[in-house]
Design a protein around this motif. Structure first.
Motif, PDB file in Angstrom:
ATOM      1  N   VAL A   1       4.703  -4.142   3.503  1.00 14.36           N
ATOM      2  CA  VAL A   1       5.197  -2.794   3.783  1.00 14.36           C
ATOM      3  C   VAL A   1       4.154  -1.794   3.294  1.00 14.36           C
ATOM      4  N   LEU A   2       3.790  -0.850   4.166  1.00 10.58           N
ATOM      5  CA  LEU A   2       2.853   0.220   3.837  1.00 10.58           C
ATOM      6  C   LEU A   2       3.616   1.538   3.916  1.00 10.58           C
ATOM      7  N   LEU A   3       3.517   2.345   2.873  1.00 17.73           N
ATOM      8  CA  LEU A   3       4.320   3.559   2.782  1.00 17.73           C
ATOM      9  C   LEU A   3       3.452   4.803   2.634  1.00 17.73           C
ATOM     10  N   ILE A   4       4.023   5.940   3.027  1.00 13.90           N
ATOM     11  CA  ILE A   4       3.526   7.261   2.645  1.00 13.90           C
ATOM     12  C   ILE A   4       4.626   7.922   1.825  1.00 13.90           C
ATOM     13  N   ASP A   5       4.242   8.500   0.699  1.00 15.74           N
ATOM     14  CA  ASP A   5       5.178   9.273  -0.108  1.00 15.74           C
ATOM     15  C   ASP A   5       4.534  10.635  -0.332  1.00 15.74           C
ATOM     16  N   ASP A   6       5.043  11.648   0.363  1.00 13.65           N
ATOM     17  CA  ASP A   6       4.378  12.950   0.301  1.00 13.65           C
ATOM     18  C   ASP A   6       4.648  13.710  -1.001  1.00 13.65           C
ATOM     19  N   ARG A   7       5.304  13.058  -1.963  1.00 15.00           N
ATOM     20  CA  ARG A   7       5.421  13.642  -3.304  1.00 15.00           C
ATOM     21  C   ARG A   7       4.209  13.288  -4.165  1.00 15.00           C
ATOM     22  N   ALA A   8       3.401  12.320  -3.710  1.00 15.28           N
ATOM     23  CA  ALA A   8       2.167  11.948  -4.411  1.00 15.28           C
ATOM     24  C   ALA A   8       1.061  12.841  -3.861  1.00 15.28           C
ATOM     25  N   VAL A   9       0.896  13.996  -4.469  1.00 11.96           N
ATOM     26  CA  VAL A   9       0.078  15.065  -3.884  1.00 11.96           C
ATOM     27  C   VAL A   9      -1.278  15.189  -4.576  1.00 11.96           C
ATOM     28  N   ILE A  10      -2.311  15.368  -3.761  1.00 12.60           N
ATOM     29  CA  ILE A  10      -3.613  15.776  -4.278  1.00 12.60           C
ATOM     30  C   ILE A  10      -4.056  17.015  -3.507  1.00 12.60           C
TER      31      ILE A  10
ATOM     32  N   ARG B   1      -0.344  18.186  10.731  1.00 11.66           N
ATOM     33  CA  ARG B   1       0.935  18.331  11.437  1.00 11.66           C
ATOM     34  C   ARG B   1       1.086  17.164  12.419  1.00 11.66           C
ATOM     35  N   GLY B   2       2.219  16.501  12.334  1.00 12.66           N
ATOM     36  CA  GLY B   2       2.454  15.329  13.164  1.00 12.66           C
ATOM     37  C   GLY B   2       2.391  14.029  12.377  1.00 12.66           C
ATOM     38  N   HIS B   3       1.820  14.079  11.174  1.00 13.49           N
ATOM     39  CA  HIS B   3       1.803  12.896  10.319  1.00 13.49           C
ATOM     40  C   HIS B   3       3.190  12.698   9.726  1.00 13.49           C
ATOM     41  N   PRO B   4       3.629  11.441   9.543  1.00 14.22           N
ATOM     42  CA  PRO B   4       4.952  11.215   8.945  1.00 14.22           C
ATOM     43  C   PRO B   4       5.072  11.888   7.579  1.00 14.22           C
ATOM     44  N   THR B   5       6.254  12.379   7.290  1.00 16.54           N
ATOM     45  CA  THR B   5       6.517  13.043   6.015  1.00 16.54           C
ATOM     46  C   THR B   5       7.647  12.334   5.284  1.00 16.54           C
ATOM     47  N   GLY B   6       7.831  12.692   4.002  1.00 14.90           N
ATOM     48  CA  GLY B   6       8.846  12.044   3.188  1.00 14.90           C
ATOM     49  C   GLY B   6       8.297  10.766   2.584  1.00 14.90           C
ATOM     50  N   ARG B   7       9.169   9.804   2.408  1.00 18.29           N
ATOM     51  CA  ARG B   7       8.763   8.468   1.945  1.00 18.29           C
ATOM     52  C   ARG B   7       9.124   7.494   3.043  1.00 18.29           C
TER      53      ARG B   7
ATOM     54  N   ALA C   1       0.850  -1.194   0.000  1.00 17.86           N
ATOM     55  CA  ALA C   1       0.000   0.000   0.000  1.00 17.86           C
ATOM     56  C   ALA C   1       0.881   1.238   0.000  1.00 17.86           C
ATOM     57  N   VAL C   2       0.428   2.265  -0.720  1.00 15.66           N
ATOM     58  CA  VAL C   2       1.146   3.538  -0.763  1.00 15.66           C
ATOM     59  C   VAL C   2       0.126   4.664  -0.679  1.00 15.66           C
ATOM     60  N   GLY C   3       0.362   5.593   0.225  1.00 15.97           N
ATOM     61  CA  GLY C   3      -0.478   6.781   0.334  1.00 15.97           C
ATOM     62  C   GLY C   3       0.309   8.023  -0.023  1.00 15.97           C
TER      63      GLY C   3
END
Length: 335
Positions: free
Chosen positions: A208-217, A146-152, A115-117
């Motif tokens: 593995v579940l990721l956040i990638d803050d470059r995937a922006v909406i 604010r407080g949510h993980p950032t980056g990848r 999963a990727v958000g």
């Protein structure tokens, strides 16, 4: 090259222009989608209107929600009807930046990623953030806070309005649970993606579940949601939802991220608000007060939700949505 289907769940003609903008943003992606599925939640006139709008549009299909009313069943319908190896979800009142799907696709080069958000940014109806509205509570309006993980980085769960899952994730864990998330005009519940992600990592400990803050909406925040009354109601509803999640997957996992948020992020936010108030900066006291109010409302919702859940038992169910996507492609489909 991995194929990505995009599912957009819709329910009201009041968001007609938003829906068109959402679809346009998907069609303009630098990394093209395999298809875009518009799942209409028990609204025949909207479904017919969208079917007419996209009758000649390649790779855009309009479907009727095949399950009970609500966001979870709509998403499950989209999953079952889709043909992509990855299914991405976009809110009907949001637009994706051009490289949104590209960032998701890059992450899935790792076979362990299930999963990727991405990052969701607010677009305020009043053109600017209300002075009293704390960034720590941007989740109230469906955005990264604010407080949510950032980056990848690796996360416990992705956020549903800007998320993607490998199809095999649903094969392992089932679909979204009905009875947790939003249901038309009822109380603004949520957390269905949290429950699914925890279920997934239990079924697949290697996932593995990721956040990638470059995937922006960019998510539109209507004027009604800029008001304190909505803020308080949404915070209370979040507490109700967390109670259902905790009952389903246990409080240890269900509240794991929330403990850090409430013990570190929010006290720091109150401190910043009070400091700004002392320095005469606009909205400082209001932000501090809103954080306290939000915590109390969410805690109250959690307590009441826990009591109700114990009395009534679990009020949601998980369905298998991937038993045969090809067989369901034509069910309720137009366009």
């Amino acid at each position: 090259m991995i194929t990505i289907s995009v599912v957009i769940c819709v329910y009201t003609e009041d968001r007609w222009e938003d829906i068109l903008s959402a679809v346009a943003s998907v069609r303009a992606q630098s990394r093209p989608a395999h298809e875009t599925l518009l799942v209409v939640d028990h609204n025949t006139s909207l479904r017919e209107r969208l079917a007419k709008e996209y009758k000649e549009a390649p790779h855009v299909r309009v479907l009727a929600n095949a399950g009970p009313r609500g966001l979870s069943a709509g998403r499950n319908t989209g999953i079952a009807a889709s043909g992509g190896e990855v299914i991405a979800f976009l809110d009907d009142d949001a637009v994706a930046e051009r490289d949104w799907l590209l960032r998701f696709a890059e992450a899935y080069d790792d076979p362990q990623v299930f999963a990727v958000g991405g990052a969701t940014r607010p677009v305020w109806a009043s053109r600017r953030r209300p002075a009293w509205f704390p960034e720590e509570f941007d989740w109230v309006v469906g955005c990264m806070y604010r407080g949510h993980p950032t980056g990848r980085v690796r996360v416990r769960n992705v956020l549903g309005g800007n998320a993607s899952f490998r199809r095999t994730a649903f094969e392992s864990a089932g679909g979204f649970a009905t009875g947790i998330g939003r249901d038309g005009d009822k109380r603004p519940l949520g957390c269905e993606e949290t429950e699914l992600c925890i279920r997934l990592t239990r079924a697949r400990p290697d996932a593995v579940l990721l956040i990638d803050d470059r995937a922006v909406i960019h998510h539109r925040v209507p004027a009604a949601r800029e008001r304190f009354r909505y803020f308080r109601t949404r915070a209370y509803a979040e507490g109700l939802s967390k109670a259902l999640v905790a009952r389903s997957v246990g409080a240890d996992k269900g509240l794991e991220s929330e403990r850090r948020y409430t013990t570190r992020v929010l006290p720091a936010g109150v401190g910043r608000g009070l400091r700004d108030a002392l320095l005469g900066r606009p909205g400082g006291a209001g932000r501090a007060g809103a954080i306290v109010t939000g915590v109390v409302a969410a805690a109250g919702g959690y307590v009441i939700g826990s009591v109700r859940a114990r009395r009534a038992g679990t009020e949601f169910s998980v369905v298998d949505v991937v038993e045969g996507p090809e067989e369901r492609r034509s069910e309720g489909a137009t366009g």
